[in-house]
Design a protein around this motif. Structure first.
Motif, PDB file in Angstrom:
ATOM      1  N   GLY A  28     -80.088   0.131  10.133  1.00 40.05           N
ATOM      2  CA  GLY A  28     -80.009   1.492  10.868  1.00 40.05           C
ATOM      3  C   GLY A  28     -79.251   2.616  10.212  1.00 40.05           C
ATOM      4  O   GLY A  28     -79.379   3.922  10.829  1.00 40.05           O
ATOM      5  N   ARG A  29     -78.447   2.261   9.174  1.00 42.27           N
ATOM      6  CA  ARG A  29     -77.640   3.162   8.831  1.00 42.27           C
ATOM      7  C   ARG A  29     -78.010   3.651   7.281  1.00 42.27           C
ATOM      8  O   ARG A  29     -78.572   2.668   6.635  1.00 42.27           O
ATOM      9  N   HIS A  30     -77.933   4.966   6.738  1.00 47.97           N
ATOM     10  CA  HIS A  30     -78.401   5.234   5.386  1.00 47.97           C
ATOM     11  C   HIS A  30     -77.116   6.166   5.201  1.00 47.97           C
ATOM     12  O   HIS A  30     -76.459   6.811   5.647  1.00 47.97           O
ATOM     13  N   LEU A  31     -77.478   6.462   3.645  1.00 50.33           N
ATOM     14  CA  LEU A  31     -76.344   7.532   2.819  1.00 50.33           C
ATOM     15  C   LEU A  31     -77.387   8.548   2.381  1.00 50.33           C
ATOM     16  O   LEU A  31     -78.375   8.490   2.161  1.00 50.33           O
ATOM     17  N   THR A  32     -76.814   9.361   2.038  1.00 52.94           N
ATOM     18  CA  THR A  32     -77.167  10.685   1.422  1.00 52.94           C
ATOM     19  C   THR A  32     -76.343  11.025   0.249  1.00 52.94           C
ATOM     20  O   THR A  32     -74.931  10.983   0.109  1.00 52.94           O
ATOM     21  N   LEU A  33     -77.048  11.197  -1.091  1.00 53.82           N
ATOM     22  CA  LEU A  33     -76.326  11.201  -2.335  1.00 53.82           C
ATOM     23  C   LEU A  33     -76.639  12.638  -2.553  1.00 53.82           C
ATOM     24  O   LEU A  33     -77.761  13.238  -2.836  1.00 53.82           O
ATOM     25  N   TYR A  34     -75.479  13.433  -3.290  1.00 54.05           N
ATOM     26  CA  TYR A  34     -75.689  14.879  -3.534  1.00 54.05           C
ATOM     27  C   TYR A  34     -75.446  14.837  -5.069  1.00 54.05           C
ATOM     28  O   TYR A  34     -74.414  14.425  -5.596  1.00 54.05           O
ATOM     29  N   THR A  35     -76.304  15.353  -6.025  1.00 53.78           N
ATOM     30  CA  THR A  35     -76.395  15.416  -7.401  1.00 53.78           C
ATOM     31  C   THR A  35     -76.568  16.529  -7.944  1.00 53.78           C
ATOM     32  O   THR A  35     -77.245  17.749  -6.988  1.00 53.78           O
ATOM     33  N   ALA A  36     -75.859  17.190  -9.113  1.00 56.47           N
ATOM     34  CA  ALA A  36     -76.321  18.203  -9.622  1.00 56.47           C
ATOM     35  C   ALA A  36     -75.995  18.103 -11.121  1.00 56.47           C
ATOM     36  O   ALA A  36     -75.219  17.402 -11.650  1.00 56.47           O
ATOM     37  N   PHE A  37     -76.720  18.882 -12.104  1.00 56.27           N
ATOM     38  CA  PHE A  37     -76.694  18.817 -13.363  1.00 56.27           C
ATOM     39  C   PHE A  37     -77.173  20.099 -13.888  1.00 56.27           C
ATOM     40  O   PHE A  37     -78.513  20.689 -13.542  1.00 56.27           O
ATOM     41  N   ASN A  38     -76.521  20.883 -14.589  1.00 50.73           N
ATOM     42  CA  ASN A  38     -76.930  22.138 -15.368  1.00 50.73           C
ATOM     43  C   ASN A  38     -77.483  23.182 -14.405  1.00 50.73           C
ATOM     44  O   ASN A  38     -78.403  23.829 -14.807  1.00 50.73           O
ATOM     45  N   GLY A  39     -76.774  23.142 -13.273  1.00 52.21           N
ATOM     46  CA  GLY A  39     -77.081  24.060 -12.505  1.00 52.21           C
ATOM     47  C   GLY A  39     -78.200  23.881 -11.387  1.00 52.21           C
ATOM     48  O   GLY A  39     -78.689  24.542 -10.312  1.00 52.21           O
ATOM     49  N   ALA A  40     -78.863  22.652 -11.318  1.00 51.00           N
ATOM     50  CA  ALA A  40     -79.815  22.009 -10.664  1.00 51.00           C
ATOM     51  C   ALA A  40     -79.346  21.162  -9.787  1.00 51.00           C
ATOM     52  O   ALA A  40     -78.648  20.205 -10.226  1.00 51.00           O
ATOM     53  N   SER A  41     -79.873  21.100  -8.469  1.00 51.31           N
ATOM     54  CA  SER A  41     -79.286  20.043  -7.456  1.00 51.31           C
ATOM     55  C   SER A  41     -80.385  19.222  -7.094  1.00 51.31           C
ATOM     56  O   SER A  41     -81.619  19.711  -6.955  1.00 51.31           O
ATOM     57  N   LEU A  42     -80.030  18.070  -6.325  1.00 49.93           N
ATOM     58  CA  LEU A  42     -80.904  17.053  -5.953  1.00 49.93           C
ATOM     59  C   LEU A  42     -80.046  16.496  -4.968  1.00 49.93           C
ATOM     60  O   LEU A  42     -79.097  15.960  -5.138  1.00 49.93           O
ATOM     61  N   THR A  43     -80.740  16.526  -3.693  1.00 48.58           N
ATOM     62  CA  THR A  43     -80.257  15.572  -2.530  1.00 48.58           C
ATOM     63  C   THR A  43     -81.059  14.304  -2.252  1.00 48.58           C
ATOM     64  O   THR A  43     -82.470  14.736  -2.138  1.00 48.58           O
ATOM     65  N   VAL A  44     -80.579  13.201  -2.462  1.00 48.96           N
ATOM     66  CA  VAL A  44     -81.466  11.989  -2.029  1.00 48.96           C
ATOM     67  C   VAL A  44     -80.838  11.594  -0.836  1.00 48.96           C
ATOM     68  O   VAL A  44     -79.825  11.081  -0.531  1.00 48.96           O
ATOM     69  N   SER A  45     -81.718  11.743   0.273  1.00 50.66           N
ATOM     70  CA  SER A  45     -81.266  11.158   1.629  1.00 50.66           C
ATOM     71  C   SER A  45     -82.056  10.053   2.010  1.00 50.66           C
ATOM     72  O   SER A  45     -82.939   9.521   1.408  1.00 50.66           O
ATOM     73  N   ARG A  46     -81.603   9.479   2.884  1.00 53.38           N
ATOM     74  CA  ARG A  46     -82.052   8.287   3.769  1.00 53.38           C
ATOM     75  C   ARG A  46     -82.071   7.097   2.918  1.00 53.38           C
ATOM     76  O   ARG A  46     -83.178   6.174   2.601  1.00 53.38           O
ATOM     77  N   VAL A  47     -81.028   6.933   1.799  1.00 44.71           N
ATOM     78  CA  VAL A  47     -80.636   5.846   1.106  1.00 44.71           C
ATOM     79  C   VAL A  47     -80.333   4.511   1.720  1.00 44.71           C
ATOM     80  O   VAL A  47     -79.421   4.471   2.336  1.00 44.71           O
ATOM     81  N   GLU A  48     -81.217   3.477   1.507  1.00 47.75           N
ATOM     82  CA  GLU A  48     -80.844   2.188   2.247  1.00 47.75           C
ATOM     83  C   GLU A  48     -80.279   1.253   1.393  1.00 47.75           C
ATOM     84  O   GLU A  48     -79.855   0.176   1.957  1.00 47.75           O
ATOM     85  N   ALA A  49     -80.254   1.358   0.089  1.00 47.72           N
ATOM     86  CA  ALA A  49     -79.718   0.515  -0.915  1.00 47.72           C
ATOM     87  C   ALA A  49     -79.315   1.142  -2.168  1.00 47.72           C
ATOM     88  O   ALA A  49     -80.050   2.135  -2.592  1.00 47.72           O
ATOM     89  N   VAL A  50     -78.175   0.732  -2.704  1.00 50.00           N
ATOM     90  CA  VAL A  50     -77.658   1.212  -3.895  1.00 50.00           C
ATOM     91  C   VAL A  50     -77.526  -0.070  -5.041  1.00 50.00           C
ATOM     92  O   VAL A  50     -77.205  -1.088  -4.653  1.00 50.00           O
ATOM     93  N   ARG A  51     -77.655   0.273  -6.206  1.00 52.72           N
ATOM     94  CA  ARG A  51     -77.207  -0.384  -7.309  1.00 52.72           C
ATOM     95  C   ARG A  51     -76.732   0.118  -8.511  1.00 52.72           C
ATOM     96  O   ARG A  51     -77.205   1.103  -8.930  1.00 52.72           O
ATOM     97  N   SER A  52     -75.379  -0.289  -8.910  1.00 51.38           N
ATOM     98  CA  SER A  52     -74.765   0.538  -9.883  1.00 51.38           C
ATOM     99  C   SER A  52     -74.612  -0.237 -11.195  1.00 51.38           C
ATOM    100  O   SER A  52     -74.020  -1.213 -11.015  1.00 51.38           O
ATOM    101  N   GLU A  53     -74.880   0.284 -12.444  1.00 51.08           N
ATOM    102  CA  GLU A  53     -74.510  -0.558 -13.629  1.00 51.08           C
ATOM    103  C   GLU A  53     -74.645   0.346 -14.807  1.00 51.08           C
ATOM    104  O   GLU A  53     -75.364   1.206 -14.866  1.00 51.08           O
TER     105      GLU A  53
END
Length: 94
Positions: A28-53
């Motif tokens: 029932g809980r979610h994350l929102t990730l805020y990204t930016a690169f070279n002046g362009a931004s992207l918001t990724v909302s309702r993230v239910e799982a992440v994997r980092s490598e």
């Protein structure tokens, strides 16, 4: 974002590593990730799982989408409020 920043975000969200290798916040809980690169931004909302490598973060949303993001391009994260079990305002119990 650094690995330490991502780790702090996941710890604050009370996320746990699942058997499939994804790190997931409680049901029932979610994350929102805020990204930016070279002046362009992207918001990724309702993230239910992440994997980092290896400097990459895979973010899976509630819609089933998977985003592959550079960890260095993520600058912030937010955690949705816990779902409340109380009644909604305006409705009286009978």
């Amino acid at each position: 974002m650094t690995e330490q920043h991502l780790s702090a975000l996941l710890t604050t969200a009370e996320a746990k590593k699942a058997s499939d290798g994804w790190v997931k916040p409680p049901e029932g809980r979610h994350l929102t990730l805020y990204t930016a690169f070279n002046g362009a931004s992207l918001t990724v909302s309702r993230v239910e799982a992440v994997r980092s490598e290896g400097g990459l973060v895979r973010a899976r949303t509630a819609k089933g989408e998977t985003f592959v993001l550079a960890l260095a391009d993520i600058f912030a994260g937010a955690i949705d409020a816990s779902p409340s079990s109380g009644r909604k305002a305006g409705f009286a119990a009978t």
